[in-house]
Scaffold this active site. Structure first.
Site, PDB file in Angstrom:
ATOM      1  N   TYR A 154      55.760  29.289  -8.101  1.00  0.00           N
ATOM      2  CA  TYR A 154      56.351  29.157  -6.805  1.00  0.00           C
ATOM      3  C   TYR A 154      57.394  27.878  -6.776  1.00  0.00           C
ATOM      4  CZ  TYR A 154      52.866  32.371  -5.355  1.00  0.00           C
ATOM      5  OH  TYR A 154      51.860  33.267  -5.132  1.00  0.00           O
ATOM      6  N   GLN A 188      45.316  23.357   0.145  1.00  0.00           N
ATOM      7  CA  GLN A 188      46.282  23.237  -0.818  1.00  0.00           C
ATOM      8  C   GLN A 188      47.881  23.931  -0.133  1.00  0.00           C
ATOM      9  OE1 GLN A 188      46.811  27.158  -3.418  1.00  0.00           O
ATOM     10  NE2 GLN A 188      46.895  25.980  -5.370  1.00  0.00           N
ATOM     11  N   GLY A 195      37.156  30.882  -9.279  1.00  0.00           N
ATOM     12  CA  GLY A 195      37.741  31.607  -8.264  1.00  0.00           C
ATOM     13  C   GLY A 195      37.179  33.142  -7.881  1.00  0.00           C
ATOM     14  N   ARG A 196      37.465  34.100  -8.598  1.00  0.00           N
ATOM     15  CA  ARG A 196      36.873  35.346  -8.318  1.00  0.00           C
ATOM     16  C   ARG A 196      35.325  35.500  -8.056  1.00  0.00           C
ATOM     17  NH1 ARG A 196      39.986  38.097 -12.939  1.00  0.00           N
ATOM     18  NH2 ARG A 196      39.231  36.166 -13.871  1.00  0.00           N
TER      19      ARG A 196
HETATM   20  C1  LIG Z   1      42.404  37.004  -4.531  1.00  0.00           C
HETATM   21  C2  LIG Z   1      42.962  35.722  -5.221  1.00  0.00           C
HETATM   22  C3  LIG Z   1      43.867  34.765  -4.530  1.00  0.00           C
HETATM   23  C4  LIG Z   1      44.330  33.681  -5.115  1.00  0.00           C
HETATM   24  N1  LIG Z   1      45.317  32.822  -4.498  1.00  0.00           N
HETATM   25  C5  LIG Z   1      45.640  31.713  -5.082  1.00  0.00           C
HETATM   26  C6  LIG Z   1      46.342  30.466  -4.216  1.00  0.00           C
HETATM   27  O1  LIG Z   1      46.323  30.809  -3.001  1.00  0.00           O
HETATM   28  N2  LIG Z   1      46.772  29.617  -4.848  1.00  0.00           N
HETATM   29  C7  LIG Z   1      46.546  29.349  -6.186  1.00  0.00           C
HETATM   30  O2  LIG Z   1      46.816  28.310  -6.783  1.00  0.00           O
HETATM   31  N3  LIG Z   1      45.764  30.294  -7.118  1.00  0.00           N
HETATM   32  C8  LIG Z   1      45.314  31.298  -6.300  1.00  0.00           C
HETATM   33  N4  LIG Z   1      44.491  32.368  -7.077  1.00  0.00           N
HETATM   34  C9  LIG Z   1      44.229  31.944  -8.649  1.00  0.00           C
HETATM   35  C10 LIG Z   1      42.879  31.384  -8.399  1.00  0.00           C
HETATM   36  O3  LIG Z   1      42.927  30.105  -7.825  1.00  0.00           O
HETATM   37  C11 LIG Z   1      42.140  30.889  -9.864  1.00  0.00           C
HETATM   38  O4  LIG Z   1      43.064  30.002 -10.644  1.00  0.00           O
HETATM   39  C12 LIG Z   1      42.055  32.314 -10.676  1.00  0.00           C
HETATM   40  O5  LIG Z   1      41.457  33.439  -9.898  1.00  0.00           O
HETATM   41  C13 LIG Z   1      41.454  32.222 -11.898  1.00  0.00           C
HETATM   42  O6  LIG Z   1      40.014  31.726 -11.789  1.00  0.00           O
HETATM   43  P1  LIG Z   1      38.847  32.680 -12.125  1.00  0.00           P
HETATM   44  O7  LIG Z   1      38.936  33.369 -13.466  1.00  0.00           O
HETATM   45  O8  LIG Z   1      37.543  31.750 -11.872  1.00  0.00           O
HETATM   46  O9  LIG Z   1      38.968  33.771 -10.941  1.00  0.00           O
HETATM   47  C14 LIG Z   1      44.132  33.402  -6.525  1.00  0.00           C
HETATM   48  C15 LIG Z   1      43.225  34.502  -7.535  1.00  0.00           C
HETATM   49  C16 LIG Z   1      42.813  35.518  -6.730  1.00  0.00           C
HETATM   50  C17 LIG Z   1      41.668  36.400  -7.306  1.00  0.00           C
END
Ligand SMILES: Cc1cc2nc3c(=O)[nH]c(=O)nc-3n(C[C@H](O)[C@H](O)[C@H](O)COP(=O)(O)O)c2cc1C
Length: 374
Positions: free
Chosen positions: A183, A98, A320-321
């Site tokens: 961003y 990314q 994600g999480r």
């Molecule tokens: C610890 C953490 C770090 C994240 N870092 C990024 C990142 O570097 N780039 C990005 O686009 N989204 C980032 N996100 C968002 C995740 O990519 C994702 O869209 C978000 O957690 C929702 O998905 P989930 O409900 O399955 O966790 C981050 C989320 C978490 C929890």
């Protein structure tokens, strides 16, 4: 109906299943922002995903807003990432990097020579992870940015192109241009925040120009089938103001992206990040407007993911999480095994704890059996 656990052809890349691991910043590259062995192990453990999208990787020092993010601009960083890409490929996985520029969401303490961060505007907003007055790492209000000059915008586009080249050198299968979450690109897309009077401000076409130029420059270097983009329509993370033209802006973007035949477009709903959720009707409208592979992230579970795929709203669900605490998430979902809850306290920074020490379900069972618990 397509099962989540069947292969998918992503612009010629064969995904072993439809489950995608979301980009997640983990801030563990403590040595000069160079990707390390521990990071390689973390990604190796999660290579069951059909596709992994790496944590945001800064394309330049200027593009960095948090300490300890592994970058993709220096030779050591390219070497460092090779450990990760090799580890993922050894397990039959695929991984995109990314590519990331935070824009104004940064702090003078982590910019070269203490300079101000850059943006579409000189309006301040967001939180960065830099050094506080005592020289200790800390969450801080982002510093007041300065608006990029028009010729500098071209240089940033060049930085994205170079990052795409670097990503390929590091062994990544492609790049995901980070156009989401408040961003740099959103700072240009946002009609309320962007107060420029050059060709990068004002009309819808002008506000979309920077993102499209960065995508085109990446395509020119590594091919459209290796370029994806992430967006978060309606997102307000890092003080992004709401604006009337949101839907039209993103539907314009969809039409432009259709012409480019990218690997994919990835929509993120910030409802999962404690922000207002993206209207679901919008997702449907975007689906109708965009002809290529569509990824979607935000609070999904197996059932919701399967439903969205079945009804044709999305092609690939992104998690994600759940991936942080379930390295074998695909296996667990496939077999309906229970998921280990994630631990927000160990998301960012720190060490191996909460990063590479989550067992697979089978390891868990073996451990239980050994200690007579199960
Ligand atoms: C610890 C953490 C770090 C994240 N870092 C990024 C990142 O570097 N780039 C990005 O686009 N989204 C980032 N996100 C968002 C995740 O990519 C994702 O869209 C978000 O957690 C929702 O998905 P989930 O409900 O399955 O966790 C981050 C989320 C978490 C929890």
């Amino acid at each position: 109906m397509a099962s989540l656990f069947e292969p998918y052809d992503l612009a010629g890349h064969r995904l072993t299943n439809r489950i995608v691991m979301a980009p997640m910043t983990r801030s563990r590259a403590r040595e000069n922002d160079v990707p390390n062995e521990m990071g390689a192990l973390y990604y190796r453990q999660r290579a069951c995903a059909g596709l992994i999208i790496s944590e945001g990787t800064p394309i330049s020092r200027e593009g960095q807003g948090y300490l300890f993010n592994p970058g993709i601009y220096g030779p050591d960083q390219i070497e460092g990432w090779k450990k990760t890409t090799r580890a993922v490929h050894e397990r039959g996985g695929l991984i995109f990097a990314q590519t990331w520029h935070v824009g104004r969401v940064s702090h003078t303490s982590i910019q070269l020579n203490g300079q101000a961060p850059v943006s579409s505007t000189a309006k301040q907003g967001g939180m960065a992870f830099g050094y506080n007055d005592e020289g200790r790492p800390d969450m801080l209000a982002a510093s007041t940015p300065r608006a990029l000059e028009t010729h500098e915008v071209k240089r940033v586009v060049g930085d994205f192109a170079q990052a795409a080249v670097n990503a390929r050198m590091a062994g990544f299968d492609g790049v995901e241009v980070h156009g989401a979450n408040g961003y740099l690109f959103e700072q240009f897309l946002n009609a309320e925040l962007n107060d420029r009077s050059d060709e990068y401000g004002g009309s819808r076409e002008n506000r979309c120009r920077l993102l499209l130029e960065a995508i085109d420059a990446s395509i020119e270097k590594i091919g459209a089938h290796r370029v994806g983009v992430r967006i978060s329509p309606y997102g307000q993370l890092f003080d992004m103001p709401a604006y009337d033209d949101t839907e039209a802006t993103y539907l314009h973007l969809a039409a432009e992206l259709n012409k480019r035949h990218l690997a994919y477009v990835h929509i993120m709903d910030q409802g999962a990040q404690g922000q207002e959720a993206m209207p679901r009707e919008f997702l449907r409208k975007f689906r109708d407007a965009y002809e290529g592979t569509l990824l979607f992230a935000g609070n999904l579970d197996k059932q919701e993911a399967q439903k969205l795929v079945d009804e044709g709203t999305i092609d690939l669900p992104v998690f994600g999480r759940p991936f942080t605490s379930n390295p074998d998430l695909v296996e667990r979902m496939k077999n309906d095994w229970p998921l280990t809850p994630f631990d927000p306290d160990t998301f960012y920074g720190g060490d191996a704890r909460g990063y590479v020490d989550f067992p697979t379900y089978q390891e868990e069972q073996e451990r239980r059996a050994r200690f007579g618990e199960g």
